[in-house]
Design an enzyme around this catalytic site. Structure first.
Site, mmCIF file in Angstrom:
data_model
loop_
_atom_site.group_PDB
_atom_site.id
_atom_site.type_symbol
_atom_site.label_atom_id
_atom_site.label_comp_id
_atom_site.label_asym_id
_atom_site.label_seq_id
_atom_site.Cartn_x
_atom_site.Cartn_y
_atom_site.Cartn_z
ATOM 1 N N GLY A 12 78.255 45.239 -49.313
ATOM 2 C CA GLY A 12 77.542 45.372 -48.048
ATOM 3 C C GLY A 12 76.104 45.749 -48.335
ATOM 4 O O GLY A 12 75.529 45.316 -49.340
ATOM 5 N N ARG A 26 87.902 54.056 -30.241
ATOM 6 C CA ARG A 26 86.795 54.128 -29.273
ATOM 7 C C ARG A 26 85.876 52.924 -29.444
ATOM 8 O O ARG A 26 85.879 52.291 -30.499
ATOM 9 C CB ARG A 26 85.977 55.414 -29.488
ATOM 10 C CG ARG A 26 85.306 55.474 -30.858
ATOM 11 C CD ARG A 26 84.381 56.666 -31.006
ATOM 12 N NE ARG A 26 83.875 56.765 -32.379
ATOM 13 C CZ ARG A 26 82.784 56.142 -32.817
ATOM 14 N NH1 ARG A 26 82.087 55.363 -32.015
ATOM 15 N NH2 ARG A 26 82.395 56.279 -34.075
ATOM 16 N N GLU A 73 84.432 47.111 -41.709
ATOM 17 C CA GLU A 73 84.150 48.155 -42.692
ATOM 18 C C GLU A 73 85.165 49.282 -42.681
ATOM 19 O O GLU A 73 84.981 50.299 -42.013
ATOM 20 C CB GLU A 73 82.758 48.755 -42.430
ATOM 21 C CG GLU A 73 81.652 47.730 -42.497
ATOM 22 C CD GLU A 73 80.305 48.390 -42.728
ATOM 23 O OE1 GLU A 73 80.249 49.404 -43.450
ATOM 24 O OE2 GLU A 73 79.317 47.896 -42.179
ATOM 25 N N LYS A 130 75.966 55.833 -49.689
ATOM 26 C CA LYS A 130 74.678 56.418 -50.071
ATOM 27 C C LYS A 130 74.056 57.248 -48.954
ATOM 28 O O LYS A 130 73.562 58.337 -49.171
ATOM 29 C CB LYS A 130 73.707 55.320 -50.513
ATOM 30 C CG LYS A 130 74.156 54.679 -51.815
ATOM 31 C CD LYS A 130 73.037 53.915 -52.511
ATOM 32 C CE LYS A 130 73.567 53.202 -53.729
ATOM 33 N NZ LYS A 130 74.293 51.960 -53.385
ATOM 34 N N THR A 164 82.574 52.466 -47.265
ATOM 35 C CA THR A 164 83.382 51.503 -46.514
ATOM 36 C C THR A 164 83.521 50.236 -47.344
ATOM 37 O O THR A 164 82.532 49.680 -47.814
ATOM 38 C CB THR A 164 82.733 51.153 -45.161
ATOM 39 O OG1 THR A 164 81.414 50.639 -45.374
ATOM 40 C CG2 THR A 164 82.681 52.375 -44.260
#
Ligand code: ADP
Ligand code: MG
Length: 147
Positions: free
Chosen positions: A14, A103, A78, A20, A26
């Protein structure tokens, strides 16, 4: 009604922001082949089980969406695997069984409030996945990777 869905593929790179900037790694999945599935499901935070072909099955909490805080222009998948790993596992086959929704995706005014919310999501996922309703999906053969 409880709808269970499955997605999988090799762990891809990603933007390197998960671990980081947030302290929350993820394992990104490619969205190729999942555009229909992704448009059917609202952006937001989901939970379920993650199978890594060579390691095992773990609880996971996952964001699907645009990451408004980072102004992403592409939807991403992710999952944060709720386990301490010794190192990275890019390229490994990752299988997800998604069992619940927590959510909708939200924007946050500070990184601190985003991180606090993700930790709250993690606690919700951890607890939910211990209940019989969701625990049973830990044995889903899809997680083992060969089907
Ligand atoms: P990227 O932007 O490339 O996804 P991240 O900062 O999100 O980078 O770090 C994700 C990577 O960290 C994963 O691809 C995986 O190889 C590794 N990793 C280590 N521990 C975990 C974990 N508990 N959950 C998810 N990924 C993890
Ligand atoms: Mg990531």
């Amino acid at each position: 009604p409880l709808e269970i869905w499955h997605i999988g593929g090799p762990v891809v790179k990603g933007f390197g922001r998960g671990s980081k900037v947030l302290g929350i790694p993820t394992a990104n999945l490619s969205t190729k082949g999942y555009s229909a599935l992704l448009s059917e499901h609202p952006s937001g935070v989901y939970f379920g089980w993650a199978g890594l072909s060579t390691r095992g099955v773990y609880k996971m909490v996952m964001n699907i969406g645009w990451n408004p805080y980072f102004n992403n222009t592409e939807k991403s998948i992710e999952p944060w695997l709720l386990h301490e790993f010794d190192g990275d596992f890019y390229g490994e086959e990752l299988r997800l069984v998604i069992v619940g929704y927590i959510r909708p995706e939200a924007n946050f005014t500070s990184l601190e409030s985003l991180i606090a919310k993700i930790h709250e999501d993690r606690r919700i996922a951890e607890r939910a996945l211990d209940t019989p309703l969701y625990l049973k999906y830990k044995d889903d053969p899809y997680l083992k990777g060969s089907s």
